[in-house]
Scaffold this active site. Structure first.
Site, PDB file in Angstrom:
ATOM      1  N   ARG A 101      55.696  47.150  29.711  1.00 16.52           N
ATOM      2  CA  ARG A 101      54.637  46.137  29.803  1.00 16.52           C
ATOM      3  C   ARG A 101      55.262  44.744  29.800  1.00 16.52           C
ATOM      4  O   ARG A 101      54.836  43.855  30.523  1.00 16.52           O
ATOM      5  CB  ARG A 101      53.621  46.307  28.651  1.00 16.52           C
ATOM      6  CG  ARG A 101      52.781  47.585  28.786  1.00 16.52           C
ATOM      7  CD  ARG A 101      51.594  47.608  27.823  1.00 16.52           C
ATOM      8  NE  ARG A 101      51.984  47.642  26.424  1.00 16.52           N
ATOM      9  CZ  ARG A 101      52.297  48.746  25.741  1.00 16.52           C
ATOM     10  NH1 ARG A 101      52.234  49.922  26.321  1.00 16.52           N
ATOM     11  NH2 ARG A 101      52.644  48.673  24.461  1.00 16.52           N
TER      12      ARG A 101
ATOM     13  N   LYS B 271      40.031  33.071  26.465  1.00 17.90           N
ATOM     14  CA  LYS B 271      39.049  33.819  27.265  1.00 17.90           C
ATOM     15  C   LYS B 271      38.332  34.860  26.422  1.00 17.90           C
ATOM     16  O   LYS B 271      38.935  35.480  25.559  1.00 17.90           O
ATOM     17  CB  LYS B 271      39.751  34.520  28.425  1.00 17.90           C
ATOM     18  CG  LYS B 271      38.775  35.337  29.289  1.00 17.90           C
ATOM     19  CD  LYS B 271      39.491  36.228  30.271  1.00 17.90           C
ATOM     20  CE  LYS B 271      39.254  37.680  29.917  1.00 17.90           C
ATOM     21  NZ  LYS B 271      39.727  38.617  30.954  1.00 17.90           N
TER      22      LYS B 271
ATOM     23  N   LYS C 163      33.689  31.696  33.792  1.00 20.70           N
ATOM     24  CA  LYS C 163      34.276  32.746  34.634  1.00 20.70           C
ATOM     25  C   LYS C 163      33.129  33.658  35.051  1.00 20.70           C
ATOM     26  O   LYS C 163      32.573  34.387  34.222  1.00 20.70           O
ATOM     27  CB  LYS C 163      35.358  33.510  33.872  1.00 20.70           C
ATOM     28  CG  LYS C 163      36.011  34.607  34.712  1.00 20.70           C
ATOM     29  CD  LYS C 163      37.402  34.929  34.207  1.00 20.70           C
ATOM     30  CE  LYS C 163      37.948  36.172  34.905  1.00 20.70           C
ATOM     31  NZ  LYS C 163      39.388  36.364  34.656  1.00 20.70           N
TER      32      LYS C 163
HETATM   33  P1  13P Z   1      39.502  41.274  37.634  1.00 23.93           P
HETATM   34  O1  13P Z   1      39.724  40.160  38.615  1.00 23.93           O
HETATM   35  O2  13P Z   1      40.413  42.457  37.850  1.00 23.93           O
HETATM   36  O3  13P Z   1      38.059  41.646  37.504  1.00 23.93           O
HETATM   37  O4  13P Z   1      39.968  40.757  36.207  1.00 23.93           O
HETATM   38  C1  13P Z   1      39.610  39.500  35.816  1.00 23.93           C
HETATM   39  C2  13P Z   1      39.414  39.470  34.366  1.00 23.93           C
HETATM   40  O5  13P Z   1      40.071  38.735  33.670  1.00 23.93           O
HETATM   41  C3  13P Z   1      38.396  40.316  33.769  1.00 23.93           C
HETATM   42  O6  13P Z   1      38.159  39.928  32.459  1.00 23.93           O
END
Ligand code: 13P
Length: 341
Positions: free
Chosen positions: A46, A136, A219
């Site tokens: 990872r 996030k 987002k």
């Molecule tokens: P995806 O673009 O693969 O959906 O992932 C973005 C993300 O951070 C989801 O929390």
């Protein structure tokens, strides 16, 4: 809370021509993807994979920030530079996923609520010390017969707002992510209605908690047809309905909107973003990407866990970053995919 710092960071994160690399998969998700490509599922693998992503030559020309995971933010490059410091030096702002995952919502079969508020103030202090400048939190909303319930939308919106207020208190820009899942056979119209209801509730809760919209990033998931729907909306329909939904729900003060890819194809995710930026030139917020899979997938499949594939995998990552960067300006075309191939 230092609003000036928050605003300056948020602005940098959504700078034109650039977007955010989501590389914050939990250990479980990362291992699942490693299994598919036949890689070992170890801490070192990872680390090696995240090293490949972050040390990709030229990445910072198209990537403004990278979302790390708790394990990753504590790891370092082969030369022993901690990942957050390495990123910052390249001009990529390091961020951190802080939710602890979506759990079953009591009394509501098929629905989830995201957890992680306990001890979050202390965790923010630690992540800040390690160099994180944004955070996030992802909530998931599932569309199905009779769902989402009001309870699910309400619980997730409340948690997102509590998280965002704590992030701003720690001078970290919160990325607020209420993802309406693509899973299901619903229509574009149904996705529009659910996304609108979700965003309305989220911004109402953010206001109640006193979150400064100028110092946050939304987002968002795009308004799309359900993955299993026999009637798939075209690129322009998705672009128009997504922007219409955002205009109806997102306050103009919000610093920027970065989309997730959520299971869309790589090229499709780029085309959707591009069409929005091509058709709508004077929106209140910059529209950019914060893709995980749609940026990483070709690189991951080429790497397959092997050192000798790193350079080729990095080229493919850089290509997706570059094309999505062009899409933030409405300057992407299918021709660019063919030329690259
Ligand atoms: P995806 O673009 O693969 O959906 O992932 C973005 C993300 O951070 C989801 O929390």
């Amino acid at each position: 809370m230092n609003l000036q710092t928050l605003q300056a960071t948020a602005k940098e994160m959504v700078a034109k021509g650039k977007g955010i690399l989501a590389m914050d998969e939990s250990t479980g998700t990362c291992n699942k993807r490693f299994k598919k490509i036949g890689s070992e599922e170890t801490v070192e693998q990872r680390r090696a994979y995240r090293d490949l992503l972050l040390t990709c030559p030229g990445l910072s020309n198209h990537i403004s920030g990278a979302i790390l995971y708790d394990e990753t933010i504590r790891q370092a490059t082969l030369n022993n530079v901690p990942f957050p410091q390495y990123a910052e030096k390249q001009g990529i702002i390091p961020g951190i996923k802080v939710d602890t995952g979506a759990m079953n919502l009591a009394g509501h079969p098929g629905e989830k609520v995201t957890e992680g508020l306990d001890g979050l103030r202390e965790r923010f202090a630690e992540y800040r010390k390690m160099g994180a400048r944004f955070a996030k939190w992802r909530a998931v909303i599932t569309i199905g017969p009779g769902i989402p319930s009001h309870a699910c939308i309400q619980a997730n919106a409340h948690a997102l707002a509590r998280y965002a207020a704590l992030a701003q208190e720690a001078d970290l820009v919160p990325i607020v992510e209420p993802e309406v899942l693509i899973d299901g056979d619903h229509t574009l119209e149904r996705c529009y209605d659910v996304t609108r209801a979700t965003l309305r509730r989220v911004f109402s809760e953010l206001a109640v908690q006193g979150v400064a919209f100028e110092g946050m990033i939304l987002k968002a998931s795009m308004v799309v047809s359900g993955e299993a729907s026999p009637q798939q909306a075209n690129v322009e329909e998705v672009a128009r309905e997504t922007v219409r939904c955002l205009l109806n729900t997102v306050p103009p003060a919000v610093a920027g909107i970065a989309f997730l890819s959520g299971g869309q194809g790589n090229e499709q995710a780029t085309a959707h973003l591009n069409t929005m930026n091509r058709l709508f030139k004077s929106l209140p917020w910059p529209l950019t990407f914060s893709y995980g899979r749609a940026l990483q997938q070709p690189a991951l499949e080429t790497w397959r866990g092997k050192k000798e594939n790193v350079a080729q995998a990095q080229k493919l990552l850089l290509l997706r970053a570059k094309l999505n960067g062009a899409a933030t300006l409405g300057q992407y075309s299918e021709k660019m995919e063919k030329e690259a191939a």
